[in-house]
Design an enzyme around this catalytic site. Structure first.
Site, PDB file in Angstrom:
ATOM      1  N   ASN A 172       0.858  -1.191   0.000  1.00 26.87           N
ATOM      2  CA  ASN A 172       0.000   0.000   0.000  1.00 26.87           C
ATOM      3  C   ASN A 172       0.892   1.239   0.000  1.00 26.87           C
ATOM      4  OD1 ASN A 172      -2.524   1.681   0.812  1.00 26.87           O
ATOM      5  ND2 ASN A 172      -1.018   2.188   2.390  1.00 26.87           N
ATOM      6  N   GLU A 173       0.575   2.182  -0.839  1.00 27.00           N
ATOM      7  CA  GLU A 173       1.322   3.458  -0.888  1.00 27.00           C
ATOM      8  C   GLU A 173       2.826   3.212  -0.726  1.00 27.00           C
ATOM      9  OE1 GLU A 173      -0.475   6.582   1.528  1.00 27.00           O
ATOM     10  OE2 GLU A 173      -2.276   6.531   0.285  1.00 27.00           O
ATOM     11  N   TYR A 240      -7.639  11.725  -2.175  1.00 26.51           N
ATOM     12  CA  TYR A 240      -8.521  12.277  -1.137  1.00 26.51           C
ATOM     13  C   TYR A 240      -8.887  13.694  -1.516  1.00 26.51           C
ATOM     14  CZ  TYR A 240      -7.531   8.336   1.949  1.00 26.51           C
ATOM     15  OH  TYR A 240      -7.468   7.079   2.499  1.00 26.51           O
ATOM     16  N   GLU A 298      -8.573   4.012  -2.291  1.00 30.87           N
ATOM     17  CA  GLU A 298      -8.741   4.968  -1.187  1.00 30.87           C
ATOM     18  C   GLU A 298      -9.240   6.271  -1.780  1.00 30.87           C
ATOM     19  OE1 GLU A 298      -5.684   5.440   1.794  1.00 30.87           O
ATOM     20  OE2 GLU A 298      -5.164   3.308   1.697  1.00 30.87           O
ATOM     21  N   GLN A 347     -13.140   5.812   5.308  1.00 28.60           N
ATOM     22  CA  GLN A 347     -13.136   4.412   5.664  1.00 28.60           C
ATOM     23  C   GLN A 347     -14.494   4.068   6.276  1.00 28.60           C
ATOM     24  OE1 GLN A 347      -9.793   3.160   7.983  1.00 28.60           O
ATOM     25  NE2 GLN A 347      -8.296   4.222   6.701  1.00 28.60           N
TER      26      GLN A 347
HETATM   27  O1  AHR Z   1      -6.856   6.178   5.029  1.00 24.74           O
HETATM   28  C1  AHR Z   1      -5.883   6.759   5.836  1.00 24.74           C
HETATM   29  C2  AHR Z   1      -4.495   6.634   5.243  1.00 24.74           C
HETATM   30  O2  AHR Z   1      -4.447   7.333   4.044  1.00 24.74           O
HETATM   31  C3  AHR Z   1      -4.030   5.254   4.891  1.00 24.74           C
HETATM   32  O3  AHR Z   1      -3.452   4.592   5.981  1.00 24.74           O
HETATM   33  C4  AHR Z   1      -3.011   5.508   3.824  1.00 24.74           C
HETATM   34  O4  AHR Z   1      -2.960   4.472   2.872  1.00 24.74           O
HETATM   35  C5  AHR Z   1      -3.422   6.825   3.215  1.00 24.74           C
HETATM   36  O5  AHR Z   1      -2.394   7.728   3.183  1.00 24.74           O
END
Ligand code: AHR
Length: 485
Positions: A172-173, A240, A298, A347
């Protein structure tokens, strides 16, 4: 008046139910308290999962749940989370909150939660600090049948039969918390790790998801597709939406915000469409037949944490503003169903843009939850291509469902109601029913003492139809769905 032209013959493609996927990380009260309370809790539960949350999630038919992270995935050692609970090692989430957890929610508990809510598995493996052997053994533990050291251990821990893992993420990332890797390096690491992620069940193949770009990192997409494109089924994009894009430390508040933060947030959220278009165009160069998915695993709003809470727990309120972001983002996904086959909002409970907030035994469903509920019939329907001249603050998506059509629209303007006319080129319209979710203020929300401030209600005014058209007036700050038969 904006017009939307609908022609049944112009299809964008199948809307995978997985676009309505969720994500839950071991972070704050996302799992502990929010989903898992343990079998001995006073809060009603089944095998440790709180029954009120499970019931609410079943209503929105969660198709898939990504777990255990997030950044946590690249620090998680799955073997610490199996076997007798009192013997499990504690772990600290160093990325978020810095508090220890007891590992009571592990692999078996995850699959029990999936069983209760009826969702498929999307497991994120540890590349950043885990070994290949560890990842290989986890996949064997979860999905292999027959006799092997891992299947015997699984049986010893109470589950002789394998589970199905539909999606498996290789890290992840990894450009950030997952190892700060360069794409050239990660592409090789990805190729190596995925070699040992075996498909033990040909009838239910496990699909491999590579770490993809952050926002507009097109170089990352290009390198991974060029160097590792033949070894992956999906590439994960993260984006995001923040009200203040310049300062991550001061993102803006979830409540009591100025109009300019509504507008900047909407601008950031609508950028999703552009990001998907540009990343898809790069993927097209390596995968013109669109066999590989862009997986937005995400997405959602991110504000300053609620005052008085641990900033690392990422707990935030959820308003009509979030509902508008959810609707317009889901529309973006539905406009790109040829390439986007899964998305996971961040989430599911108590963290970031959550469906559900809990406080002890109490639960509240957020405006975002209601958007997912109103959009249910889009899942597994056919997205239609439309032509429109809608105002900049209105987006729509039209799908052909088993029973007719679902029209969804959002007006994220602050002050003006808009008239929208849907013109059906082919099928006649015989009946319409609508629902509306709206706020009277920019931060209208549901709270534990006022849980029903923002809930969908029947649309009784501003909706009309004749044989080949539907006309609706959508107030500012609102989301509407219309079922057309
Ligand atoms: O969703 C919160 C965080 O955002 C996660 O842990 C990460 O993958 C992203 O930066």
């Amino acid at each position: 008046m904006g017009t939307v032209y609908i022609d049944d013959h112009r299809r964008l493609g199948h809307i995978s139910k997985y676009l309505y996927g969720q994500f839950s990380e071991h972070l704050g009260r996302g799992i502990y308290g929010g989903l898992w309370v343990g079998p001995d809790s006073d809060i009603p539960n089944v095998n440790g999962m709180r029954s009120d949350v499970v019931a609410a999630l079943k209503e929105i038919q969660v198709p898939v749940l990504r777990w255990p992270g997030g950044c946590f995935a690249d620090e998680y050692h799955w073997q610490d989370g199996i076997g007798p609970m009192d013997q499990r090692k504690k772990i600290v989430n160093n990325n978020w909150g810095g508090v220890p957890e007891n590992n009571y929610f592990g692999t078996h508990e995850y699959f029990e939660l999936l069983r209760q809510i009826g969702a498929d598995a999307y497991v994120a493996g540890n590349v950043g600090s885990g070994t290949i052997q560890e990842m290989q053994a986890w996949v064997e533990y979860m999905t292999m049948s027959g006799t092997s050291p891992m299947t015997e251990e699984r049986a010893k821990n109470g589950h002789p039969d394998p589970w199905q893992v539909k999606f498996f993420g290789i890290g992840n990332e990894n450009w950030g918390c997952g190892g700060n890797m360069r794409p050239e390096y990660y592409a090789d690491v990805y190729r190596q790790y995925q070699t040992f992620v075996r498909n033990y069940d040909p009838a239910h193949p496990l699909l491999k998801i590579a770490c993809g770009p952050n926002h507009d990192d097109y170089h990352w997409t290009d390198v991974i597709m060029r160097q590792a494109g033949n070894y992956l089924d999906g590439l994960a994009l993260h984006h995001y939406a923040l009200p203040s894009i310049q300062h991550f430390e001061e993102k803006g508040s979830a409540l009591n915000f100025p109009e300019k933060e509504w507008r900047s947030l909407m601008q950031d959220a609508t950028d999703m469409d552009n990001l998907i278009t540009r990343h898809s165009a790069i993927m097209d160069q390596y995968d013109p037949d669109k066999k590989k998915s862009l997986v937005v695993d995400e997405w959602g709003t991110w504000y300053d944490a609620a005052p008085g809470t641990n900033p690392g727990f990422l707990y935030q309120q959820n308003t009509i503003r979030d509902a508008c972001v959810a609707a317009l983002t889901l529309h973006s996904f539905q406009h790109h169903v040829d390439r986007v086959h899964m998305a996971n909002i961040a989430q599911m409970v108590n963290v970031l843009q959550a469906m559900i907030l809990t406080d002890g035994a109490e639960l509240v469903k957020t405006p975002t939850y209601y958007v997912f509920k109103m959009f249910l019939d889009h899942q597994e329907a056919t997205a239609l291509a439309t032509q429109d001249d809608l105002p900049d603050t209105v987006t729509t998506s039209v799908s052909q469902t088993e029973h007719g059509y679902l029209l969804s629209l959002v007006n994220f303007g602050l002050h003006t109601a808009e008239d929208v006319h849907y013109a059906f080129q082919t099928s006649p319209v015989t009946s319409v029913t609508g629902e509306i979710l709206r706020g009277d203020t920019m931060d209208a929300h549901n709270d534990f003492d006022t849980p029903n401030e923002v809930v969908p209600v029947a649309l009784t005014t501003g909706l009309a139809y004749d044989t080949h058209s539907v006309t609706v007036t959508i107030p500012p700050m609102s989301v509407i769905t219309i079922h057309v038969a």
